[in-house]
Design a protein around this motif. Structure first.
Motif, mmCIF file in Angstrom:
data_model
loop_
_atom_site.group_PDB
_atom_site.id
_atom_site.type_symbol
_atom_site.label_atom_id
_atom_site.label_comp_id
_atom_site.label_asym_id
_atom_site.label_seq_id
_atom_site.Cartn_x
_atom_site.Cartn_y
_atom_site.Cartn_z
ATOM 1 N N MET A 51 -46.373 -20.338 -1.076
ATOM 2 C CA MET A 51 -47.292 -19.476 -0.472
ATOM 3 C C MET A 51 -47.029 -19.582 1.039
ATOM 4 O O MET A 51 -47.471 -18.812 1.853
ATOM 5 C CB MET A 51 -48.733 -19.500 -0.939
ATOM 6 N N ILE A 52 -47.027 -20.944 1.290
ATOM 7 C CA ILE A 52 -47.016 -21.309 2.763
ATOM 8 C C ILE A 52 -45.620 -20.855 3.360
ATOM 9 O O ILE A 52 -45.473 -20.118 4.426
ATOM 10 C CB ILE A 52 -47.247 -22.858 3.194
ATOM 11 N N ALA A 53 -44.545 -21.139 2.523
ATOM 12 C CA ALA A 53 -43.149 -20.491 3.076
ATOM 13 C C ALA A 53 -43.253 -19.193 3.058
ATOM 14 O O ALA A 53 -42.832 -18.300 4.053
ATOM 15 C CB ALA A 53 -42.019 -20.898 1.963
ATOM 16 N N TRP A 54 -43.776 -18.350 2.151
ATOM 17 C CA TRP A 54 -43.774 -17.046 2.206
ATOM 18 C C TRP A 54 -44.722 -16.335 3.341
ATOM 19 O O TRP A 54 -44.148 -15.475 3.874
ATOM 20 C CB TRP A 54 -44.447 -16.374 0.890
ATOM 21 N N ALA A 55 -45.799 -17.034 3.593
ATOM 22 C CA ALA A 55 -46.713 -16.660 4.716
ATOM 23 C C ALA A 55 -45.826 -16.789 5.966
ATOM 24 O O ALA A 55 -45.786 -15.994 6.870
ATOM 25 C CB ALA A 55 -48.015 -16.985 4.776
ATOM 26 N N GLY A 56 -45.180 -17.849 6.082
ATOM 27 C CA GLY A 56 -44.248 -18.088 7.096
ATOM 28 C C GLY A 56 -43.031 -16.963 7.510
ATOM 29 O O GLY A 56 -42.918 -16.676 8.319
ATOM 30 N N ILE A 57 -42.673 -16.455 6.462
ATOM 31 C CA ILE A 57 -41.539 -15.378 6.280
ATOM 32 C C ILE A 57 -42.177 -14.236 7.073
ATOM 33 O O ILE A 57 -41.654 -13.552 7.972
ATOM 34 C CB ILE A 57 -40.897 -15.266 4.856
ATOM 35 N N GLU A 58 -43.411 -14.120 6.352
ATOM 36 C CA GLU A 58 -44.136 -12.753 6.772
ATOM 37 C C GLU A 58 -44.254 -12.701 8.320
ATOM 38 O O GLU A 58 -44.045 -11.706 9.008
ATOM 39 C CB GLU A 58 -45.538 -12.696 6.035
ATOM 40 N N ARG A 59 -44.682 -13.855 8.703
ATOM 41 C CA ARG A 59 -44.915 -14.013 10.083
ATOM 42 C C ARG A 59 -43.668 -14.028 10.976
ATOM 43 O O ARG A 59 -43.474 -13.428 12.044
ATOM 44 C CB ARG A 59 -45.951 -15.413 10.334
ATOM 45 N N PHE A 60 -42.686 -14.454 10.481
ATOM 46 C CA PHE A 60 -41.397 -14.718 10.908
ATOM 47 C C PHE A 60 -40.696 -13.132 11.272
ATOM 48 O O PHE A 60 -40.320 -12.870 12.279
ATOM 49 C CB PHE A 60 -40.513 -15.423 10.141
ATOM 50 N N ARG A 61 -40.997 -12.541 10.198
ATOM 51 C CA ARG A 61 -40.489 -11.071 10.606
ATOM 52 C C ARG A 61 -41.184 -10.194 11.286
ATOM 53 O O ARG A 61 -40.875 -9.200 11.743
ATOM 54 C CB ARG A 61 -40.388 -10.410 8.893
ATOM 55 N N LEU A 62 -42.392 -10.648 11.738
ATOM 56 C CA LEU A 62 -43.150 -9.948 12.731
ATOM 57 C C LEU A 62 -43.029 -10.386 13.895
ATOM 58 O O LEU A 62 -43.468 -9.859 14.980
ATOM 59 C CB LEU A 62 -45.066 -10.134 12.410
ATOM 60 N N GLY A 63 -42.088 -11.463 14.258
ATOM 61 C CA GLY A 63 -41.797 -12.163 15.401
ATOM 62 C C GLY A 63 -42.599 -13.213 15.758
ATOM 63 O O GLY A 63 -42.432 -13.589 17.034
ATOM 64 N N TYR A 64 -43.688 -13.609 15.167
ATOM 65 C CA TYR A 64 -44.358 -14.669 15.550
ATOM 66 C C TYR A 64 -43.542 -16.160 15.421
ATOM 67 O O TYR A 64 -42.716 -16.335 14.841
ATOM 68 C CB TYR A 64 -45.485 -15.240 14.411
ATOM 69 N N ARG A 65 -43.658 -16.795 16.608
ATOM 70 C CA ARG A 65 -42.970 -18.353 16.629
ATOM 71 C C ARG A 65 -44.189 -19.202 17.234
ATOM 72 O O ARG A 65 -44.591 -19.095 17.970
ATOM 73 C CB ARG A 65 -41.795 -18.649 17.428
ATOM 74 N N ASP A 66 -44.276 -20.649 16.675
ATOM 75 C CA ASP A 66 -44.855 -21.571 17.282
ATOM 76 C C ASP A 66 -43.978 -22.417 17.974
ATOM 77 O O ASP A 66 -42.723 -22.557 17.583
ATOM 78 C CB ASP A 66 -45.570 -22.348 16.176
ATOM 79 N N ASP A 67 -44.341 -23.659 18.758
ATOM 80 C CA ASP A 67 -43.883 -24.521 19.132
ATOM 81 C C ASP A 67 -44.434 -26.102 19.213
ATOM 82 O O ASP A 67 -45.086 -26.105 18.286
ATOM 83 C CB ASP A 67 -43.430 -24.130 20.615
ATOM 84 N N MET A 68 -43.837 -26.922 19.749
ATOM 85 C CA MET A 68 -44.157 -28.203 19.580
ATOM 86 C C MET A 68 -45.854 -28.593 20.292
ATOM 87 O O MET A 68 -46.459 -29.329 19.700
ATOM 88 C CB MET A 68 -43.562 -29.279 20.505
ATOM 89 N N THR A 69 -46.357 -27.397 20.653
ATOM 90 C CA THR A 69 -47.907 -27.433 20.943
ATOM 91 C C THR A 69 -48.828 -27.194 19.500
ATOM 92 O O THR A 69 -49.897 -27.072 19.812
ATOM 93 C CB THR A 69 -48.243 -26.612 22.065
ATOM 94 N N LEU A 70 -48.175 -26.744 18.492
ATOM 95 C CA LEU A 70 -48.749 -26.105 17.483
ATOM 96 C C LEU A 70 -49.940 -27.334 16.994
ATOM 97 O O LEU A 70 -49.520 -28.675 16.786
ATOM 98 C CB LEU A 70 -48.052 -26.121 16.179
ATOM 99 N N ALA A 71 -51.259 -26.780 16.884
ATOM 100 C CA ALA A 71 -52.304 -27.649 16.528
ATOM 101 C C ALA A 71 -52.806 -27.775 15.181
ATOM 102 O O ALA A 71 -52.549 -26.634 14.456
ATOM 103 C CB ALA A 71 -53.559 -27.426 17.392
#
Ligand code: KG4
Ligand code: ZN
Length: 356
Positions: free
Chosen positions: A312-332
């Motif tokens: 479910m986390i991989a899938w939610a990641g894919i949904e966000r990825f498709r919307l253009g969301y990206r995090d970086d090393m500051t992810l808390a």
């Protein structure tokens, strides 16, 4: 045709270290290529509940093994993934931190995009992973740590319609089981006893059912079971079964009654339930019956995808990825992270993590 998107998802917000590989192929939909879950039941058994420090340490020791297993099972190399998704909250902070640090290391090492996922969004988007449903739909998250009605309007659009003001139902099942001397996990133990009991011998309250709105409460119900139990001189096995049946009926009636109300308020064509408590046959049947009479589709994803998992986390990641969301090393890592930032904050810390 756009290329397939393959994500590995990491989950460690409570007592399961989990990793899974999910692939989305435009035109063909989502496929779960692997789904590995390492539980911690034995580590916490002696303490009557989850010990956050023990959980965090176990996640830190186990996650990389679980990730390696998930990649092996999927027959996918890390560098062939499109990105890494990780639960960044809400949950027990040590566990969330273990997952976020592991995901950052993997992302940096393999040069892959990193996406932080809200654990509750993972549960809430599961019907799209399993059944490719469209928006909007209504979701009841009901487990040992969660209890809330969420209208899902988009991959990042959630409206929290109501939820528990104290315990989650699974937590109440677990406490009642302990009180009556039944073995963990509490939910299945209470359900097995309830089958043999008379639900009408002891009358327990239906908390908040007579009040308008979609908030729920389960802590008073647990206290009512305690009083009834202590009121018995020499409790028998039949008394225990009757109390289990009475308790389960009370939880069922409250969840069914509030679900009918939530369906009317949400005005959606589909209702889905997720979380460990959805495994309860009486509760599941009651929710399905509510949906039948309201004329909405009922969906209960298979249990391994209802309880905490990496898919479910991989899938939610894919949904966000498709919307253009990206995090970086500051992810808390966030112990609390409400799905619906506009909703009033919830009370209580919760034995199994933050109730967001
Ligand atoms: O979703 P889950 O695996 O973990 C989280 O709490 O996040 O849910 C576990 C909870 C436990 O409290 C367990 O007692 C409850 O779900 N549960 C049940 C049943 N199976 C598991 N509650 C009632 N009836 C069941 N059959
Ligand atoms: Zn969960």
């Amino acid at each position: 045709m756009t290329a397939a998107i393959t994500f590995i998802g990491l989950e460690s917000s409570c007592d399961d270290s989990a990793a899974a590989v999910v692939r989305y192929t435009p035109g063909a939909g989502a496929a779960i290529l692997s789904n590995v879950v390492a539980g911690q039941d034995l580590l916490h058994a002696a303490y009557g509940g989850i010990v956050p420090e023990i959980a965090a340490r176990a996640h830190a020791e186990t996650l990389d093994l679980v990730v390696a297993q998930a990649l092996r099972d999927a027959d996918v190399r890390l560098r062939d993934c499109s990105g890494i998704a990780v639960t960044a909250g809400p949950g027990l902070i040590g566990g969330v931190l273990s997952g976020v640090m592991c995901a950052k290391g993997l992302a940096a090492g393999a040069g892959l995009p990193l996406i932080g996922v809200n654990h509750l969004a993972g549960h809430a988007l599961t019907p799209r992973l399993t059944d490719a449903v469209g928006f909007p739909y209504l979701m009841l998250l009901v487990s040992g740590g969660h209890c809330q009605f969420v209208r899902v309007d988009g991959p990042n659009a959630f409206a929290r319609l109501g939820g528990t003001v104290d315990d989650a139902p699974g937590e109440a099942f677990d406490k009642v089981a302990r009180l009556l001397g039944l073995p963990p996990p509490g939910g299945p133990s209470v359900e097995a006893m309830a089958v043999r009991g008379d639900p009408d011998r002891v009358r327990l309250p239906r908390p908040l059912l007579d009040r308008p709105g979609l908030d729920l409460s389960f802590s008073g119900l647990k206290t009512a079971v305690l009083r009834a139990w202590e009121g018995l001189d020499a409790p028998t096995a039949a008394d225990r079964a009757d109390l289990c049946a009475a308790f389960q009926s009370a939880v069922r009636d409250v969840l069914a009654g509030k679900t009918a109300r939530a369906i009317a308020a949400a005005d959606v064509p589909l209702f889905a339930v997720a979380g460990g408590v959805a495994a309860n046959r009486a509760i599941r049947d009651a929710l399905a019956a509510v949906c039948r009479s309201a004329g909405v589709r009922f969906l209960a994803p298979p249990l391994p995808l209802c309880t905490d998992n990496g898919a479910m986390i991989a899938w939610a990641g894919i949904e966000r990825f498709r919307l253009g969301y990206r995090d970086d090393m500051t992810l808390a890592a966030r112990p609390r992270w409400p799905l619906d930032a506009g909703a009033a904050p919830m009370l209580g810390g919760g034995r199994k993590g933050a109730k967001a």
